[in-house]
Write an enzyme that holds these catalytic residues in place. Sequence first.
Site, PDB file in Angstrom:
ATOM      1  N   THR A  15     -47.582   7.848  61.493  1.00 60.68           N
ATOM      2  CA  THR A  15     -46.483   8.789  61.292  1.00 60.68           C
ATOM      3  C   THR A  15     -46.455   9.338  59.873  1.00 60.68           C
ATOM      4  O   THR A  15     -46.125  10.501  59.655  1.00 60.68           O
ATOM      5  CB  THR A  15     -45.147   8.088  61.640  1.00 60.68           C
ATOM      6  OG1 THR A  15     -45.111   7.891  63.051  1.00 60.68           O
ATOM      7  CG2 THR A  15     -43.943   8.910  61.218  1.00 60.68           C
ATOM      8  N   SER A  58     -51.574   4.145  64.937  1.00 55.62           N
ATOM      9  CA  SER A  58     -52.049   2.809  64.568  1.00 55.62           C
ATOM     10  C   SER A  58     -52.405   1.937  65.760  1.00 55.62           C
ATOM     11  O   SER A  58     -53.126   0.952  65.606  1.00 55.62           O
ATOM     12  CB  SER A  58     -51.031   2.103  63.670  1.00 55.62           C
ATOM     13  OG  SER A  58     -49.864   1.782  64.383  1.00 55.62           O
ATOM     14  N   THR A  90     -46.890   2.522  61.591  1.00 51.85           N
ATOM     15  CA  THR A  90     -46.087   1.303  61.479  1.00 51.85           C
ATOM     16  C   THR A  90     -46.191   0.412  62.713  1.00 51.85           C
ATOM     17  O   THR A  90     -45.858  -0.770  62.647  1.00 51.85           O
ATOM     18  CB  THR A  90     -44.597   1.646  61.281  1.00 51.85           C
ATOM     19  OG1 THR A  90     -44.136   2.385  62.418  1.00 51.85           O
ATOM     20  CG2 THR A  90     -44.390   2.446  60.016  1.00 51.85           C
ATOM     21  N   ASP A  91     -46.647   0.993  63.839  1.00 49.89           N
ATOM     22  CA  ASP A  91     -46.580   0.231  65.093  1.00 49.89           C
ATOM     23  C   ASP A  91     -47.356  -1.078  65.037  1.00 49.89           C
ATOM     24  O   ASP A  91     -46.941  -2.078  65.637  1.00 49.89           O
ATOM     25  CB  ASP A  91     -47.112   1.081  66.258  1.00 49.89           C
ATOM     26  CG  ASP A  91     -46.136   2.179  66.665  1.00 49.89           C
ATOM     27  OD1 ASP A  91     -44.981   2.151  66.205  1.00 49.89           O
ATOM     28  OD2 ASP A  91     -46.537   3.063  67.453  1.00 49.89           O
TER      29      ASP A  91
HETATM   30  N1  ASP Z   1     -47.010   5.719  66.501  1.00 48.54           N
HETATM   31  C1  ASP Z   1     -47.007   5.674  65.062  1.00 48.54           C
HETATM   32  C2  ASP Z   1     -48.160   4.795  64.606  1.00 48.54           C
HETATM   33  O1  ASP Z   1     -48.029   3.595  64.522  1.00 48.54           O
HETATM   34  C3  ASP Z   1     -45.713   5.187  64.584  1.00 48.54           C
HETATM   35  C4  ASP Z   1     -45.562   5.082  63.113  1.00 48.54           C
HETATM   36  O2  ASP Z   1     -46.451   5.304  62.327  1.00 48.54           O
HETATM   37  O3  ASP Z   1     -44.443   4.761  62.696  1.00 48.54           O
HETATM   38  O4  ASP Z   1     -49.197   5.324  64.324  1.00 48.54           O
END
Ligand code: ASP
Length: 342
Positions: A15, A58, A90-91
Amino acid sequence: MSALPVVAVFALGGTIASASDSGGGALVRLSGADLVAAIPQAGQVARIEAHSVTMVPSGDLSIGDLIRLRSLIEQALADGAVGVVVSQGTDTLEETSYALDLICGTDAPIVCTGAMRNASLPGADGPANLLAAIRVAASPAARGLGVLVAFGDEIHAARFVRKRHATSPGTFGSPLAGPVGYVIEDRVVILLRPPGRLRVAVPDDAPDAPVAIVLTHLGDDGGLVTAAPSLGYAGMVLAALGAGHVPSRIVPALESAARQIPVVLASRTGAGDVLTGTYGFAGSESDLLRRGLIPAGGLDPAHAAVLLRLLLMAGIDRDRLAYYFDQACRADGPITATATGS
Ligand code: ASP
């Protein structure tokens, strides 16, 4: 005036690197250089070397990507960087940061970060998180703490940190330990130093050792536990009820699985150790440990799966696994798990 330290930024996507155009869904579009260009203040903290490694959500990262990233990190440090920032989605950040904590040998700060609001949204948190992570990576106080996560101006140890909320910018926390520090104005404040660090000597060319995470629940019939060993998994983490309990009807399936592959007993609650000797009922922690399961200690299922996978990739004997799980959160000093023991 002394020269600024060098900090290497490795951008993996997520993200923090995402933006939407003309109303479409946000996609990964920003390179490492783009991310750094959004924070001119970073130029007062360090000389930044930005690298784009991958541009993926991620969930598409792999253990192999992290082993390759380890080489890039080692090269950047050998070339003179004092610290490293990894920016990503973050995932899976709690898993990737913990994997780096286990496989990287350096005491230089490796600081992971990301964002919950993409670059097209009001209040995008990526630039502030990246700047904070760079401050931590450049800070001598952050050396020797293991891999860190800087997010929302808090600093967490990778071995304890968890993503606790699907959308909140304050999603990261360390329920077992609390943050180890914080960033305020331009200062990095370290409050606590984690105990000794466990490292796992995973060779660059180690074959992957996929691990299943099976979450038990009310009314579980044990079908997935029974199936896992025959599906090619090298190990299994059981996300158990409470302090390490399961419905008694799935105990025979677990005992059988534990005879075939290592099965680690973790708690699905999100914080706290599994017990080892309090209850005696069928399906209690004592019953399961007697049948060959390995206690995860204070590691939640996602962290436990990372550790189990890396221990298996490193060729650690099955009878040493319980020792390393016991040491993972509370080793007195540095320990390295190698195929020959340590
Ligand atoms: N779907 C995103 C990821 O993990 C979510 C994020 O980055 O917060 O790539």
